[in-house]
Design a protein around this motif. Sequence first.
Motif, PDB file in Angstrom:
ATOM      1  N   LYS B  24       0.845  -1.194   0.000  1.00  0.00           N
ATOM      2  CA  LYS B  24       0.000   0.000   0.000  1.00  0.00           C
ATOM      3  C   LYS B  24       0.876   1.237   0.000  1.00  0.00           C
ATOM      4  CE  LYS B  24      -3.717  -1.293   2.881  1.00  0.00           C
ATOM      5  NZ  LYS B  24      -4.112  -1.140   4.267  1.00  0.00           N
ATOM      6  N   ILE B  25       0.352   2.310  -0.629  1.00  0.00           N
ATOM      7  CA  ILE B  25       1.003   3.609  -0.477  1.00  0.00           C
ATOM      8  C   ILE B  25       0.315   4.262   0.698  1.00  0.00           C
ATOM      9  CG2 ILE B  25       1.462   5.834  -1.550  1.00  0.00           C
ATOM     10  CD1 ILE B  25       1.314   4.421  -4.258  1.00  0.00           C
ATOM     11  N   ASP B  26       0.993   4.274   1.828  1.00  0.00           N
ATOM     12  CA  ASP B  26       0.329   4.621   3.068  1.00  0.00           C
ATOM     13  C   ASP B  26       1.369   5.201   4.013  1.00  0.00           C
ATOM     14  OD1 ASP B  26      -2.253   3.460   4.868  1.00  0.00           O
ATOM     15  OD2 ASP B  26      -0.359   3.664   5.958  1.00  0.00           O
ATOM     16  N   MET B  27       1.052   6.354   4.594  1.00  0.00           N
ATOM     17  CA  MET B  27       2.014   7.032   5.463  1.00  0.00           C
ATOM     18  C   MET B  27       2.397   6.145   6.659  1.00  0.00           C
ATOM     19  SD  MET B  27       2.492  10.107   4.108  1.00  0.00           S
ATOM     20  CE  MET B  27       2.823  11.444   5.233  1.00  0.00           C
ATOM     21  N   LYS B  28       1.429   5.365   7.160  1.00  0.00           N
ATOM     22  CA  LYS B  28       1.697   4.543   8.330  1.00  0.00           C
ATOM     23  C   LYS B  28       2.669   3.408   7.978  1.00  0.00           C
ATOM     24  CE  LYS B  28      -1.113   1.939  11.519  1.00  0.00           C
ATOM     25  NZ  LYS B  28      -2.492   1.736  11.969  1.00  0.00           N
ATOM     26  N   THR B  54      11.781   1.533   0.825  1.00  0.00           N
ATOM     27  CA  THR B  54      10.859   1.861  -0.262  1.00  0.00           C
ATOM     28  C   THR B  54       9.516   2.219   0.350  1.00  0.00           C
ATOM     29  OG1 THR B  54      10.027  -0.387  -0.582  1.00  0.00           O
ATOM     30  CG2 THR B  54      12.063   0.203  -1.735  1.00  0.00           C
ATOM     31  N   TYR B  55       8.501   2.452  -0.483  1.00  0.00           N
ATOM     32  CA  TYR B  55       7.155   2.739  -0.006  1.00  0.00           C
ATOM     33  C   TYR B  55       6.748   1.858   1.168  1.00  0.00           C
ATOM     34  CZ  TYR B  55       5.364   5.348  -4.073  1.00  0.00           C
ATOM     35  OH  TYR B  55       5.101   6.278  -5.021  1.00  0.00           O
ATOM     36  N   ARG B  56       6.965   0.525   0.951  1.00  0.00           N
ATOM     37  CA  ARG B  56       6.273  -0.423   1.811  1.00  0.00           C
ATOM     38  C   ARG B  56       7.158  -1.558   2.315  1.00  0.00           C
ATOM     39  NH1 ARG B  56       4.997  -5.010  -1.435  1.00  0.00           N
ATOM     40  NH2 ARG B  56       5.569  -4.589  -3.568  1.00  0.00           N
ATOM     41  N   SER B  57       8.430  -1.500   1.948  1.00  0.00           N
ATOM     42  CA  SER B  57       9.307  -2.561   2.435  1.00  0.00           C
ATOM     43  C   SER B  57      10.701  -2.000   2.658  1.00  0.00           C
ATOM     44  CB  SER B  57       9.370  -3.707   1.421  1.00  0.00           C
ATOM     45  OG  SER B  57       9.933  -3.250   0.209  1.00  0.00           O
ATOM     46  N   SER B  84       7.176   0.239  17.335  1.00  0.00           N
ATOM     47  CA  SER B  84       5.991   0.782  17.995  1.00  0.00           C
ATOM     48  C   SER B  84       5.125   1.461  16.939  1.00  0.00           C
ATOM     49  CB  SER B  84       6.405   1.788  19.050  1.00  0.00           C
ATOM     50  OG  SER B  84       6.878   2.952  18.405  1.00  0.00           O
ATOM     51  N   GLU B  85       4.073   2.006  17.357  1.00  0.00           N
ATOM     52  CA  GLU B  85       3.193   2.733  16.445  1.00  0.00           C
ATOM     53  C   GLU B  85       3.791   4.070  16.024  1.00  0.00           C
ATOM     54  OE1 GLU B  85      -0.230   1.893  15.303  1.00  0.00           O
ATOM     55  OE2 GLU B  85       0.788   0.002  15.661  1.00  0.00           O
ATOM     56  N   ASN B  86       4.889   4.429  16.685  1.00  0.00           N
ATOM     57  CA  ASN B  86       5.514   5.717  16.355  1.00  0.00           C
ATOM     58  C   ASN B  86       6.157   5.677  14.987  1.00  0.00           C
ATOM     59  OD1 ASN B  86       4.849   6.731  18.847  1.00  0.00           O
ATOM     60  ND2 ASN B  86       6.747   5.961  19.759  1.00  0.00           N
ATOM     61  N   THR B  87       5.529   6.306  14.029  1.00  0.00           N
ATOM     62  CA  THR B  87       6.120   6.348  12.704  1.00  0.00           C
ATOM     63  C   THR B  87       6.935   7.628  12.598  1.00  0.00           C
ATOM     64  OG1 THR B  87       4.151   7.413  11.891  1.00  0.00           O
ATOM     65  CG2 THR B  87       4.272   5.025  11.666  1.00  0.00           C
ATOM     66  N   GLU B  88       7.844   7.640  11.634  1.00  0.00           N
ATOM     67  CA  GLU B  88       8.623   8.849  11.391  1.00  0.00           C
ATOM     68  C   GLU B  88       7.667   9.964  10.957  1.00  0.00           C
ATOM     69  OE1 GLU B  88      12.349   9.059  11.573  1.00  0.00           O
ATOM     70  OE2 GLU B  88      11.522   7.560  12.935  1.00  0.00           O
ATOM     71  N   TYR B 133       3.233  13.367  -1.853  1.00  0.00           N
ATOM     72  CA  TYR B 133       4.280  13.231  -0.842  1.00  0.00           C
ATOM     73  C   TYR B 133       5.357  12.310  -1.398  1.00  0.00           C
ATOM     74  CZ  TYR B 133       6.567  12.131   3.603  1.00  0.00           C
ATOM     75  OH  TYR B 133       7.479  11.965   4.605  1.00  0.00           O
ATOM     76  N   CYS B 134       6.622  12.708  -1.273  1.00  0.00           N
ATOM     77  CA  CYS B 134       7.724  11.895  -1.787  1.00  0.00           C
ATOM     78  C   CYS B 134       8.079  10.820  -0.757  1.00  0.00           C
ATOM     79  CB  CYS B 134       8.932  12.762  -2.116  1.00  0.00           C
ATOM     80  SG  CYS B 134      10.285  11.818  -2.826  1.00  0.00           S
ATOM     81  N   PHE B 135       7.662   9.581  -1.058  1.00  0.00           N
ATOM     82  CA  PHE B 135       7.892   8.460  -0.137  1.00  0.00           C
ATOM     83  C   PHE B 135       9.318   7.933  -0.222  1.00  0.00           C
ATOM     84  CE2 PHE B 135       3.318   8.396  -0.148  1.00  0.00           C
ATOM     85  CZ  PHE B 135       2.982   7.895   1.086  1.00  0.00           C
TER      86      PHE B 135
END
Lengths: 341, 248
Positions: B24-28, B54-57, B84-88, B133-135
């Motif tokens: 997924k392209i997803d901020m989380k 990368t985006y997701r891995s 943790s749930e703390n994302t950048e 947003y540039c992932f």
Amino acid sequence: MKLIIENPGSLTTVQDLGRWGSQALGMPVSGAMDCGALIRGNILLNNPDNSAALEITMTGPAVKFSGEGAIAITGADLQPELNGKKIENWKVFEIKTGDILTFKGISNPPRGLRSYLCVSGGIDVPVIMGSRSTYIKAKTGGFKGRKLMKGDELQTGPESNYKAGKICPENLRPDYSNAPLRTISGPQDDYIKPEGIKTFFETEYKLSPSSDRMGSRFESEIKIEHVKGADIISDAIPLGAVQIPGNGLPIVMMADRQTTGGYVKIGVVHSLDIARLSQFLPGSPVRFTKITQEEGIELSKLEAEKIKLLRNEVSKSENITGAMNITVNGKKYYVTWGKIE
Amino acid sequence: MSEKIEAKILPAGETCMFVDFGEKIDMKINGYVQALKKALSENPFEGLRELVPTYRSLSIYFDPLVIDLNALRSRLYDEVEKLSENTEKAGSIEIHVPVFFGGEFGPDLQDVCEHTKLSEDEVINRYCNSELYCFMNGFTPGFPYLGGMDKSLETPRLKNPREFIPSNSVAIGGAQAGAYSIASPGGWRIIGRVPYDLYDPEREPSVAIQAGMWVCFYPVDMKRYKEIEAGIKSGEYKIEYKQRGAEK
């Protein structure tokens, strides 16, 4: 020592073992297509393994030397000649001012496509992001970021402690057979229909002429089908990754591959077989065979063992006059002997 | 309590492992990737060669002669457990990028219109108003992978990738937006072009659109395109970086 390019050949570039560490910025790794050949040439010359050499493709350059040093040519047999006299690959030759190295080109029958002209001290070009490798598409690294042209002059680094006449024995050279390319499944083999996986491992493909340092393309009448399309959310592309785009034909990603991409990856060809593939001529028949990640690592260990043996061979004392492989109780041994008196 | 993070650890050849958090392209999800990258860079294992987010891995390149496969797998499982749930946090810089859309600079704009059943103006309008947003940077030096494109613009990649795409071409690839920072082969739909080099090794920064930036494309006509092209050479035009939320 200095190399003066009198004739560049079709594609001659400076390459080392690659620009590792900047893929996160999108910078491809590049480096020698046949790393095993480059390392062996450097070991023969007593250079650091990662020293830069000239990667020569199909038709060789004409190189005039200035100063003293040594060369070793490894990889494909492009029929090199020193001052008009045939010389062998996998052997150290001394060089003096005025010597001229030429190549007659691909042999008949062909024995590879890419040769490595390794020089004592290595080719000295600026180090960009940790590497001297040329990445032509971004005009980065190597000699002015491009393939060599007539009149270019390349310096070598500090002379190494080489010994003329040193040879890489046949059993320690890379395997250049046309055996199937050993491929580890994943990371997205589950995006391909089971029949598609079968097709991939059972089809005899033909290497397409549009193959280059970035990717090897293949031709076949039979297409591989995806479960739900060829596109994925882009992720990384390791060396040897086998992408299956919408047309159902594999593309194997080579040295100048992009760092990331958005096609399904059915598997990853082992780096030893990427080196082997880089030596196939367009039109060559190619098959793929499945191995596990563990088996792949065992192959890497065997290669490391060969490299170690070559290192010992090059640094060993001079009174050893012969060597052979023997098998005792199913185990292989490499035996050397020498004259005592 | 935080929910359990799902991740797959996948083989990618004898020298690489992917930790995949979901396609997924997803901020989380991207946040997990960045957090795992941080954890491994701050406390690297012996034999770690390179990390490519990368985006997701996260791709983990390793030396198989140094680290044992089982040891590597269990380290990666442990690290995923500890995430943790703390994302950048998303970045605060916005880059405004001029684009000439269509014509010979955007040979696939018509195809995008046909596929999306939208007019040219509407495609351009929705593209420029997307919250991009540039992932990550990837593919080639400086290529920005942009998430957040207006869903109505999704267009599949070409079945047969082109062997040559001019540098600075702005494109749509499936659900993603992006821009070819150097001339290369590729399969994305080309809809326009930026009048300056997105990758210039001589410039600081060498990569114009970087991971963590917000990206606003805006249309320019050929006259303005030529002006900017000349302005970047003379130094009169500066790449338009702004603080996100600042007045436009």
